[in-house]
Design an enzyme around this catalytic site. Sequence first.
Site, PDB file in Angstrom:
ATOM      1  CB  SER A 101      53.096  12.686   8.153  1.00 45.35           C
ATOM      2  OG  SER A 101      53.220  12.273   7.034  1.00 45.35           O
ATOM      3  CD  GLU A 138      49.683  14.308  10.201  1.00 47.63           C
ATOM      4  OE1 GLU A 138      50.861  15.040   9.788  1.00 47.63           O
ATOM      5  OE2 GLU A 138      48.641  13.630   9.885  1.00 47.63           O
ATOM      6  NE  ARG A 141      48.175  16.496   7.140  1.00 47.73           N
ATOM      7  CZ  ARG A 141      47.986  17.363   6.162  1.00 47.73           C
ATOM      8  NH1 ARG A 141      47.521  17.773   5.386  1.00 47.73           N
ATOM      9  NH2 ARG A 141      48.549  16.351   4.995  1.00 47.73           N
TER      10      ARG A 141
HETATM   11  C1  LIG Z   1      49.747   4.652   5.988  1.00 42.96           C
HETATM   12  C2  LIG Z   1      48.598   5.865   6.502  1.00 42.96           C
HETATM   13  C3  LIG Z   1      48.487   7.121   5.567  1.00 42.96           C
HETATM   14  C4  LIG Z   1      48.811   8.239   6.224  1.00 42.96           C
HETATM   15  N1  LIG Z   1      48.498   9.416   5.016  1.00 42.96           N
HETATM   16  C5  LIG Z   1      47.976  10.708   5.840  1.00 42.96           C
HETATM   17  C6  LIG Z   1      47.684  11.294   4.759  1.00 42.96           C
HETATM   18  O1  LIG Z   1      48.256  11.366   3.775  1.00 42.96           O
HETATM   19  N2  LIG Z   1      47.495  12.938   4.893  1.00 42.96           N
HETATM   20  C7  LIG Z   1      46.916  13.022   6.147  1.00 42.96           C
HETATM   21  O2  LIG Z   1      46.022  13.978   6.687  1.00 42.96           O
HETATM   22  N3  LIG Z   1      46.813  11.694   7.123  1.00 42.96           N
HETATM   23  C8  LIG Z   1      47.266  10.596   6.813  1.00 42.96           C
HETATM   24  N4  LIG Z   1      46.875   9.768   7.343  1.00 42.96           N
HETATM   25  C9  LIG Z   1      46.622   9.820   8.760  1.00 42.96           C
HETATM   26  C10 LIG Z   1      44.731   9.396   9.269  1.00 42.96           C
HETATM   27  O3  LIG Z   1      44.567   8.646   8.012  1.00 42.96           O
HETATM   28  C11 LIG Z   1      43.943  10.776   9.425  1.00 42.96           C
HETATM   29  O4  LIG Z   1      44.503  11.735  10.320  1.00 42.96           O
HETATM   30  C12 LIG Z   1      42.846  10.415   9.830  1.00 42.96           C
HETATM   31  O5  LIG Z   1      42.061  11.125   9.223  1.00 42.96           O
HETATM   32  C13 LIG Z   1      42.549   9.275  10.905  1.00 42.96           C
HETATM   33  O6  LIG Z   1      41.267   9.213  11.008  1.00 42.96           O
HETATM   34  P1  LIG Z   1      40.758   7.373  11.822  1.00 42.96           P
HETATM   35  O7  LIG Z   1      39.543   7.354  11.888  1.00 42.96           O
HETATM   36  O8  LIG Z   1      41.692   6.744  12.403  1.00 42.96           O
HETATM   37  O9  LIG Z   1      41.087   8.276  13.711  1.00 42.96           O
HETATM   38  P2  LIG Z   1      41.894   8.153  14.273  1.00 42.96           P
HETATM   39  O10 LIG Z   1      42.952   8.020  14.866  1.00 42.96           O
HETATM   40  O11 LIG Z   1      41.004   6.757  15.318  1.00 42.96           O
HETATM   41  O12 LIG Z   1      41.932   9.308  15.376  1.00 42.96           O
HETATM   42  C14 LIG Z   1      41.810  10.295  15.479  1.00 42.96           C
HETATM   43  C15 LIG Z   1      42.189  11.599  16.686  1.00 42.96           C
HETATM   44  O13 LIG Z   1      40.980  12.076  16.364  1.00 42.96           O
HETATM   45  C16 LIG Z   1      39.578  11.864  16.877  1.00 42.96           C
HETATM   46  N5  LIG Z   1      38.420  11.344  17.211  1.00 42.96           N
HETATM   47  C17 LIG Z   1      38.149   9.952  15.886  1.00 42.96           C
HETATM   48  N6  LIG Z   1      37.282  10.169  15.260  1.00 42.96           N
HETATM   49  C18 LIG Z   1      36.306  11.449  16.326  1.00 42.96           C
HETATM   50  C19 LIG Z   1      34.482  11.324  16.055  1.00 42.96           C
HETATM   51  N7  LIG Z   1      33.514  11.195  14.900  1.00 42.96           N
HETATM   52  N8  LIG Z   1      34.885  12.694  16.794  1.00 42.96           N
HETATM   53  C20 LIG Z   1      35.556  13.147  17.546  1.00 42.96           C
HETATM   54  N9  LIG Z   1      36.709  12.783  17.708  1.00 42.96           N
HETATM   55  C21 LIG Z   1      37.225  11.894  16.360  1.00 42.96           C
HETATM   56  C22 LIG Z   1      40.477  10.554  18.181  1.00 42.96           C
HETATM   57  O14 LIG Z   1      39.770  10.537  19.542  1.00 42.96           O
HETATM   58  C23 LIG Z   1      41.912  11.298  17.441  1.00 42.96           C
HETATM   59  O15 LIG Z   1      42.446  12.051  18.957  1.00 42.96           O
HETATM   60  C24 LIG Z   1      47.577   8.480   7.180  1.00 42.96           C
HETATM   61  C25 LIG Z   1      47.644   7.405   8.156  1.00 42.96           C
HETATM   62  C26 LIG Z   1      48.588   6.338   7.732  1.00 42.96           C
HETATM   63  C27 LIG Z   1      48.329   4.992   8.748  1.00 42.96           C
END
Ligand SMILES: Cc1cc2nc3c(=O)[nH]c(=O)nc-3n(C[C@H](O)[C@H](O)[C@H](O)COP(=O)(O)OP(=O)(O)OC[C@H]3O[C@@H](n4cnc5c(N)ncnc54)[C@H](O)[C@@H]3O)c2cc1C
Length: 340
Positions: free
Chosen positions: A240, A336, A166
């Site tokens: 998580s 996380e 992570r």
């Molecule tokens: C129900 C649920 C289950 C999940 N299960 C998992 C799992 O099994 N495994 C896992 O690893 N994660 C899991 N996650 C967490 C999440 O899905 C991941 O971390 C995902 O990659 C976040 O993507 P996002 O586009 O929503 O990012 P955001 O929440 O929008 O951003 C996350 C971070 O990345 C930065 N960011 C976003 N896009 C960019 C970009 N293009 N360039 C630079 N920085 C950027 C943001 O500024 C922030 O710091 C889960 C989340 C939920 C809600």
Amino acid sequence: MALHIQQNISLQPFNTFGIEAKARFFVEVTTIDELKSILLHADYQSMPKLMLGGGSNMLFTQDFDGLVIKMGIKGIEKMREDSENVWVKVGAGEIWHDFVLYCVGQGWYGVENLSLIYGTVGAAPMQNIGAYGVELKDVFDLLIAVDKVSGNQQFFTHADCKFGYRESIFKQELKDKYVITEVIFHLSKKPYFNTSYGAIQQTLAEMGITQVSIKAVSDAVIKIRASKLPNPEQVGNAGSFFKNPEILKIHFENLKEQYPQMPSYPAGEQKVKVPAGWLIEQCGWRGKRIGNVGSHKDQALVIVNYGNATGLEIKDLALKIQQSVIEKFDICLDMEVNIV
Ligand SMILES: Cc1cc2nc3c(=O)[nH]c(=O)nc-3n(C[C@H](O)[C@H](O)[C@H](O)COP(=O)(O)OP(=O)(O)OC[C@H]3O[C@@H](n4cnc5c(N)ncnc54)[C@H](O)[C@@H]3O)c2cc1C
């Protein structure tokens, strides 16, 4: 095309916790040129900027007094292939799960175990998303990012990204410095399956699958996840909240004498990984609710917003959980979720 910059926008629809917070300015970019033009725009150049994907790994604890840039760069393009491999370039604004389903449909192996992870493709390398024995780093080839200050484009190889559990360089040394615009994946056209982790095999059997296929593995993962994790559309959460801690073997052995049931996974020669959910549960948090927030009844590791919670209430509960795990096990859980 002129960018549509909005003011005082509610971020509630843009984060899976469903937290109310305001962005002073908000814009969605759909091309690299749009991204560069907003990064270099004189009116916003000195302002703090926050990249937003699907908001599924973020906790807003205050309004954002700057410019929120929502990533909307789309596109899935096959770059090259040979008889066994395919390289695919994907826009950072593509929805991760849609990309997984696309690969499943094409018969491109590698990401099916990562089905139903929320968020965008561009955020996936940030924390090297992972589930069911597979991590993004296993299928990652290269990414393209734009320097937030200069607007210059840069390539990052696998080694450059410094992926860990992570973790990546974008959460460490280069935190908030780059915008990821495209990710290139290296997938396999030759079938291979990773079904040893979690309940995949058991679920395949329950589904009556005798001949395993890429679609069956993806369906099994979706089924398991849907049964175990709360759906953010029904109850606000970000998956998580904490990482599974890695502790020294000696520490683990001492704890094991006191808690013989304590589960663990190998994590290198000196270390052992312990499930954070188990630790939290042992501290009595599972299913516990305080006001608008709580630890989920089926997954202690998931903090939920029962409605109208503030980001500070969620953070406060996270700190309480963290403290009780320190007191009971002398283990500090790392968060996380990105706190803003
Ligand atoms: C129900 C649920 C289950 C999940 N299960 C998992 C799992 O099994 N495994 C896992 O690893 N994660 C899991 N996650 C967490 C999440 O899905 C991941 O971390 C995902 O990659 C976040 O993507 P996002 O586009 O929503 O990012 P955001 O929440 O929008 O951003 C996350 C971070 O990345 C930065 N960011 C976003 N896009 C960019 C970009 N293009 N360039 C630079 N920085 C950027 C943001 O500024 C922030 O710091 C889960 C989340 C939920 C809600």
